[in-house]
Design an enzyme around this catalytic site. Sequence first.
Site, PDB file in Angstrom:
ATOM      1  N   ARG A 141       3.446   2.504 -18.368  1.00  9.03           N
ATOM      2  CA  ARG A 141       2.808   1.784 -17.253  1.00  9.03           C
ATOM      3  C   ARG A 141       2.463   2.766 -16.123  1.00  9.03           C
ATOM      4  NH1 ARG A 141       4.896  -3.696 -14.144  1.00  9.03           N
ATOM      5  NH2 ARG A 141       4.048  -3.045 -12.149  1.00  9.03           N
ATOM      6  N   ARG A 153       5.276   1.386  -3.485  1.00  8.59           N
ATOM      7  CA  ARG A 153       5.480  -0.037  -3.814  1.00  8.59           C
ATOM      8  C   ARG A 153       6.723  -0.581  -3.121  1.00  8.59           C
ATOM      9  NH1 ARG A 153       5.641   0.631  -9.980  1.00  8.59           N
ATOM     10  NH2 ARG A 153       5.900  -1.624 -10.161  1.00  8.59           N
ATOM     11  N   ARG A 157       3.357 -12.646  -2.491  1.00  4.30           N
ATOM     12  CA  ARG A 157       3.935 -11.388  -2.021  1.00  4.30           C
ATOM     13  C   ARG A 157       3.767 -11.240  -0.517  1.00  4.30           C
ATOM     14  NH1 ARG A 157       3.427  -8.634  -7.330  1.00  4.30           N
ATOM     15  NH2 ARG A 157       4.546  -6.668  -7.227  1.00  4.30           N
ATOM     16  N   LYS A 201      11.912  -9.397 -12.772  1.00  2.00           N
ATOM     17  CA  LYS A 201      11.193 -10.687 -12.750  1.00  2.00           C
ATOM     18  C   LYS A 201      10.591 -11.003 -14.119  1.00  2.00           C
ATOM     19  CE  LYS A 201       8.414  -9.598  -9.243  1.00  2.00           C
ATOM     20  NZ  LYS A 201       8.837  -8.223  -8.871  1.00  2.00           N
ATOM     21  N   ARG A 243      11.040   2.332 -17.315  1.00  2.00           N
ATOM     22  CA  ARG A 243       9.936   1.525 -17.838  1.00  2.00           C
ATOM     23  C   ARG A 243       8.671   2.375 -17.979  1.00  2.00           C
ATOM     24  NH1 ARG A 243       8.551  -3.744 -14.468  1.00  2.00           N
ATOM     25  NH2 ARG A 243       7.802  -2.181 -13.022  1.00  2.00           N
TER      26      ARG A 243
HETATM   27  P1  AMP Z   1       3.701  -6.371 -10.617  1.00  2.00           P
HETATM   28  O1  AMP Z   1       3.410  -6.319 -12.078  1.00  2.00           O
HETATM   29  O2  AMP Z   1       4.047  -7.751 -10.141  1.00  2.00           O
HETATM   30  O3  AMP Z   1       4.741  -5.345 -10.191  1.00  2.00           O
HETATM   31  O4  AMP Z   1       2.347  -5.982  -9.861  1.00  2.00           O
HETATM   32  C1  AMP Z   1       1.733  -4.712 -10.038  1.00  2.00           C
HETATM   33  C2  AMP Z   1       0.749  -4.457  -8.907  1.00  2.00           C
HETATM   34  O5  AMP Z   1      -0.271  -5.473  -8.928  1.00  2.00           O
HETATM   35  C3  AMP Z   1       1.327  -4.526  -7.496  1.00  2.00           C
HETATM   36  O6  AMP Z   1       1.913  -3.281  -7.101  1.00  2.00           O
HETATM   37  C4  AMP Z   1       0.091  -4.874  -6.677  1.00  2.00           C
HETATM   38  O7  AMP Z   1      -0.720  -3.746  -6.472  1.00  2.00           O
HETATM   39  C5  AMP Z   1      -0.666  -5.826  -7.600  1.00  2.00           C
HETATM   40  N1  AMP Z   1      -0.275  -7.231  -7.363  1.00  2.00           N
HETATM   41  C6  AMP Z   1       0.378  -8.059  -8.227  1.00  2.00           C
HETATM   42  N2  AMP Z   1       0.585  -9.269  -7.674  1.00  2.00           N
HETATM   43  C7  AMP Z   1       0.057  -9.212  -6.426  1.00  2.00           C
HETATM   44  C8  AMP Z   1      -0.017 -10.129  -5.342  1.00  2.00           C
HETATM   45  N3  AMP Z   1       0.517 -11.362  -5.426  1.00  2.00           N
HETATM   46  N4  AMP Z   1      -0.647  -9.714  -4.201  1.00  2.00           N
HETATM   47  C9  AMP Z   1      -1.171  -8.481  -4.108  1.00  2.00           C
HETATM   48  N5  AMP Z   1      -1.110  -7.556  -5.060  1.00  2.00           N
HETATM   49  C10 AMP Z   1      -0.512  -7.911  -6.231  1.00  2.00           C
END
Ligand code: AMP
Length: 190
Positions: free
Chosen positions: A136, A147, A91, A14, A130
Amino acid sequence: MFNLVIFGAPGSGKGTQSERLINEYGLHHISTGEVLRDHIARDTELGRIADSYISKGQLIPDDLMIRVLASVLDENPEKTSRGVIFDGFPRTIPQAEALKKMLEERGTQLDAVVGLEVPEEELVQRMIKRGHDTGRADDNLDTIKSRLDVYHKQTQPLRDHYIKEGAYHAIDGSGDTERIFADIKTALKK
Ligand code: AMP
Protein backbone atom coordinates in the site's frame (compact mmCIF):
# COMPACT_ATOMS: atom_id res chain seq x y z
CA MET A 1 -31.33 -1.64 10.59
CA PHE A 2 -28.13 -0.70 12.38
CA ASN A 3 -25.66 1.94 11.20
CA LEU A 4 -22.24 2.01 12.75
CA VAL A 5 -19.17 4.21 12.40
CA ILE A 6 -15.87 2.48 13.06
CA PHE A 7 -13.57 5.24 14.18
CA GLY A 8 -9.86 5.47 14.90
CA ALA A 9 -6.45 6.64 13.73
CA PRO A 10 -4.89 5.22 10.57
CA GLY A 11 -3.60 1.75 11.46
CA SER A 12 -6.03 1.29 14.36
CA GLY A 13 -7.59 -1.86 12.82
CA LYS A 14 -10.81 -0.41 11.36
CA GLY A 15 -10.65 -2.62 8.26
CA THR A 16 -9.81 -5.80 10.20
CA GLN A 17 -12.61 -5.32 12.71
CA SER A 18 -15.06 -4.28 9.95
CA GLU A 19 -14.55 -7.67 8.27
CA ARG A 20 -15.51 -9.44 11.49
CA LEU A 21 -18.53 -7.20 11.97
CA ILE A 22 -19.74 -7.95 8.43
CA ASN A 23 -19.59 -11.70 9.13
CA GLU A 24 -21.27 -11.38 12.51
CA TYR A 25 -24.05 -8.91 11.72
CA GLY A 26 -24.40 -9.01 7.92
CA LEU A 27 -23.87 -5.26 7.60
CA HIS A 28 -22.76 -3.58 4.38
CA HIS A 29 -19.21 -2.18 4.60
CA ILE A 30 -18.29 1.19 3.11
CA SER A 31 -14.59 2.10 3.40
CA THR A 32 -13.99 5.49 1.83
CA GLY A 33 -10.25 4.72 1.60
CA GLU A 34 -11.04 1.55 -0.41
CA VAL A 35 -13.49 3.44 -2.64
CA LEU A 36 -10.78 5.98 -3.43
CA ARG A 37 -8.04 3.35 -3.95
CA ASP A 38 -10.35 1.56 -6.39
CA HIS A 39 -10.76 4.81 -8.36
CA ILE A 40 -6.97 5.30 -8.36
CA ALA A 41 -6.47 1.74 -9.65
CA ARG A 42 -8.99 2.40 -12.47
CA ASP A 43 -7.38 5.80 -13.19
CA THR A 44 -10.68 7.68 -13.10
CA GLU A 45 -10.89 11.47 -12.78
CA LEU A 46 -11.81 11.09 -9.09
CA GLY A 47 -8.90 8.67 -8.69
CA ARG A 48 -6.43 11.20 -10.06
CA ILE A 49 -7.72 13.94 -7.73
CA ALA A 50 -7.77 11.55 -4.76
CA ASP A 51 -4.22 10.36 -5.42
CA SER A 52 -2.88 13.91 -5.22
CA TYR A 53 -4.13 14.12 -1.61
CA ILE A 54 -3.62 10.50 -0.48
CA SER A 55 0.02 10.40 -1.59
CA LYS A 56 0.70 13.42 0.67
CA GLY A 57 -1.23 11.95 3.59
CA GLN A 58 -3.84 14.71 3.37
CA LEU A 59 -7.62 14.47 3.44
CA ILE A 60 -9.75 14.77 0.31
CA PRO A 61 -11.76 18.04 0.62
CA ASP A 62 -15.03 17.65 2.52
CA ASP A 63 -17.42 18.73 -0.26
CA LEU A 64 -15.96 16.17 -2.71
CA MET A 65 -15.77 13.38 -0.10
CA ILE A 66 -19.37 13.96 1.00
CA ARG A 67 -20.59 13.75 -2.62
CA VAL A 68 -18.62 10.52 -3.13
CA LEU A 69 -20.14 8.96 0.00
CA ALA A 70 -23.69 9.95 -0.98
CA SER A 71 -23.28 8.33 -4.39
CA VAL A 72 -21.85 5.11 -2.87
CA LEU A 73 -24.78 4.97 -0.44
CA ASP A 74 -27.30 5.32 -3.25
CA GLU A 75 -25.54 2.86 -5.58
CA ASN A 76 -26.64 -0.14 -3.54
CA PRO A 77 -29.90 0.58 -1.71
CA GLU A 78 -30.71 -3.12 -1.27
CA LYS A 79 -27.29 -3.79 0.30
CA THR A 80 -27.38 -0.76 2.60
CA SER A 81 -30.92 -1.48 3.80
CA ARG A 82 -29.75 -3.85 6.61
CA GLY A 83 -27.34 -1.22 7.87
CA VAL A 84 -23.88 0.05 7.08
CA ILE A 85 -20.45 0.05 8.71
CA PHE A 86 -18.87 3.39 7.82
CA ASP A 87 -15.10 2.87 7.87
CA GLY A 88 -12.92 5.97 7.44
CA PHE A 89 -15.88 8.34 7.21
CA PRO A 90 -16.50 10.78 8.83
CA ARG A 91 -13.03 12.22 9.37
CA THR A 92 -14.03 15.86 10.06
CA ILE A 93 -16.87 17.59 11.91
CA PRO A 94 -18.49 18.80 8.61
CA GLN A 95 -18.43 15.18 7.36
CA ALA A 96 -20.11 14.02 10.60
CA GLU A 97 -22.83 16.65 10.16
CA ALA A 98 -23.28 15.63 6.51
CA LEU A 99 -23.54 11.94 7.47
CA LYS A 100 -26.22 12.71 10.05
CA LYS A 101 -28.23 14.62 7.43
CA MET A 102 -27.71 11.98 4.74
CA LEU A 103 -28.98 9.22 7.02
CA GLU A 104 -31.97 11.30 8.16
CA GLU A 105 -32.88 12.03 4.53
CA ARG A 106 -32.87 8.27 3.90
CA GLY A 107 -35.15 7.61 6.88
CA THR A 108 -32.47 6.19 9.18
CA GLN A 109 -29.86 7.26 11.74
CA LEU A 110 -26.41 6.58 13.16
CA ASP A 111 -26.72 4.06 16.01
CA ALA A 112 -23.21 3.75 17.40
CA VAL A 113 -19.62 4.89 17.02
CA VAL A 114 -16.94 2.33 17.91
CA GLY A 115 -13.61 4.05 18.60
CA LEU A 116 -10.49 1.86 18.37
CA GLU A 117 -7.88 3.42 20.65
CA VAL A 118 -4.28 2.36 19.98
CA PRO A 119 -0.97 3.87 21.19
CA GLU A 120 0.86 5.82 18.48
CA GLU A 121 3.94 3.56 18.42
CA GLU A 122 1.77 0.50 17.69
CA LEU A 123 -0.06 2.40 14.91
CA VAL A 124 3.24 3.21 13.18
CA GLN A 125 4.53 -0.38 13.49
CA ARG A 126 1.28 -1.80 12.10
CA MET A 127 1.23 0.54 9.09
CA ILE A 128 4.88 -0.13 8.26
CA LYS A 129 4.16 -3.88 8.39
CA ARG A 130 1.06 -3.42 6.20
CA GLY A 131 3.16 -1.41 3.72
CA HIS A 132 5.62 -4.31 3.49
CA ASP A 133 2.90 -6.98 3.30
CA THR A 134 0.53 -5.31 0.82
CA GLY A 135 2.57 -2.64 -0.97
CA ARG A 136 0.00 0.00 0.00
CA ALA A 137 1.60 3.21 -1.29
CA ASP A 138 0.71 5.56 1.60
CA ASP A 139 2.08 3.14 4.24
CA ASN A 140 5.58 4.64 4.15
CA LEU A 141 7.12 6.48 7.10
CA ASP A 142 6.86 10.04 5.67
CA THR A 143 3.21 9.68 4.64
CA ILE A 144 2.37 7.85 7.88
CA LYS A 145 3.68 10.85 9.85
CA SER A 146 1.49 13.27 7.83
CA ARG A 147 -1.55 11.01 8.22
CA LEU A 148 -1.11 10.87 12.00
CA ASP A 149 -0.66 14.65 12.14
CA VAL A 150 -3.84 15.15 10.07
CA TYR A 151 -5.65 12.66 12.31
CA HIS A 152 -4.75 14.60 15.48
CA LYS A 153 -5.68 17.98 14.00
CA GLN A 154 -8.76 17.21 11.91
CA THR A 155 -10.23 13.88 12.97
CA GLN A 156 -9.63 13.52 16.70
CA PRO A 157 -12.04 16.42 17.55
CA LEU A 158 -14.80 14.11 16.31
CA ARG A 159 -14.17 11.84 19.29
CA ASP A 160 -15.37 14.58 21.67
CA HIS A 161 -18.25 15.37 19.30
CA TYR A 162 -19.52 11.78 19.47
CA ILE A 163 -18.83 11.48 23.23
CA LYS A 164 -21.08 14.53 23.73
CA GLU A 165 -23.76 12.89 21.60
CA GLY A 166 -23.53 9.77 23.81
CA ALA A 167 -22.78 7.59 20.78
CA TYR A 168 -19.08 6.85 21.37
CA HIS A 169 -17.87 3.45 22.63
CA ALA A 170 -14.15 3.48 23.43
CA ILE A 171 -12.43 0.16 22.72
CA ASP A 172 -8.84 -0.73 23.64
CA GLY A 173 -7.65 -1.45 20.10
CA SER A 174 -4.14 -2.67 20.93
CA GLY A 175 -3.04 -6.29 20.90
CA ASP A 176 -5.10 -9.37 20.13
CA THR A 177 -7.75 -8.96 17.39
CA GLU A 178 -10.04 -11.64 18.93
CA ARG A 179 -10.17 -9.82 22.27
CA ILE A 180 -10.78 -6.49 20.50
CA PHE A 181 -13.69 -7.98 18.54
CA ALA A 182 -15.17 -9.49 21.73
CA ASP A 183 -15.02 -6.04 23.38
CA ILE A 184 -16.76 -4.45 20.37
CA LYS A 185 -19.58 -7.01 20.53
CA THR A 186 -20.03 -6.39 24.25
CA ALA A 187 -20.16 -2.62 23.67
CA LEU A 188 -22.72 -3.01 20.86
CA LYS A 189 -24.97 -5.27 22.96
CA LYS A 190 -25.38 -2.42 25.42
P1 AMP B 1 -7.98 4.94 4.83
O1 AMP B 1 -7.95 3.73 3.96
O2 AMP B 1 -9.28 5.11 5.55
O3 AMP B 1 -6.79 5.00 5.77
O4 AMP B 1 -7.86 6.21 3.86
C1 AMP B 1 -6.72 6.41 3.04
C2 AMP B 1 -6.67 7.86 2.58
O5 AMP B 1 -7.85 8.16 1.82
C3 AMP B 1 -6.65 8.91 3.69
O6 AMP B 1 -5.33 9.15 4.18
C4 AMP B 1 -7.24 10.12 2.97
O7 AMP B 1 -6.28 10.73 2.15
C5 AMP B 1 -8.29 9.49 2.06
N1 AMP B 1 -9.61 9.42 2.73
C6 AMP B 1 -10.29 8.30 3.10
N2 AMP B 1 -11.45 8.61 3.70
C7 AMP B 1 -11.51 9.96 3.73
C8 AMP B 1 -12.45 10.90 4.26
N3 AMP B 1 -13.56 10.49 4.90
N4 AMP B 1 -12.18 12.23 4.10
C9 AMP B 1 -11.06 12.63 3.47
N5 AMP B 1 -10.12 11.83 2.98
C10 AMP B 1 -10.34 10.49 3.10
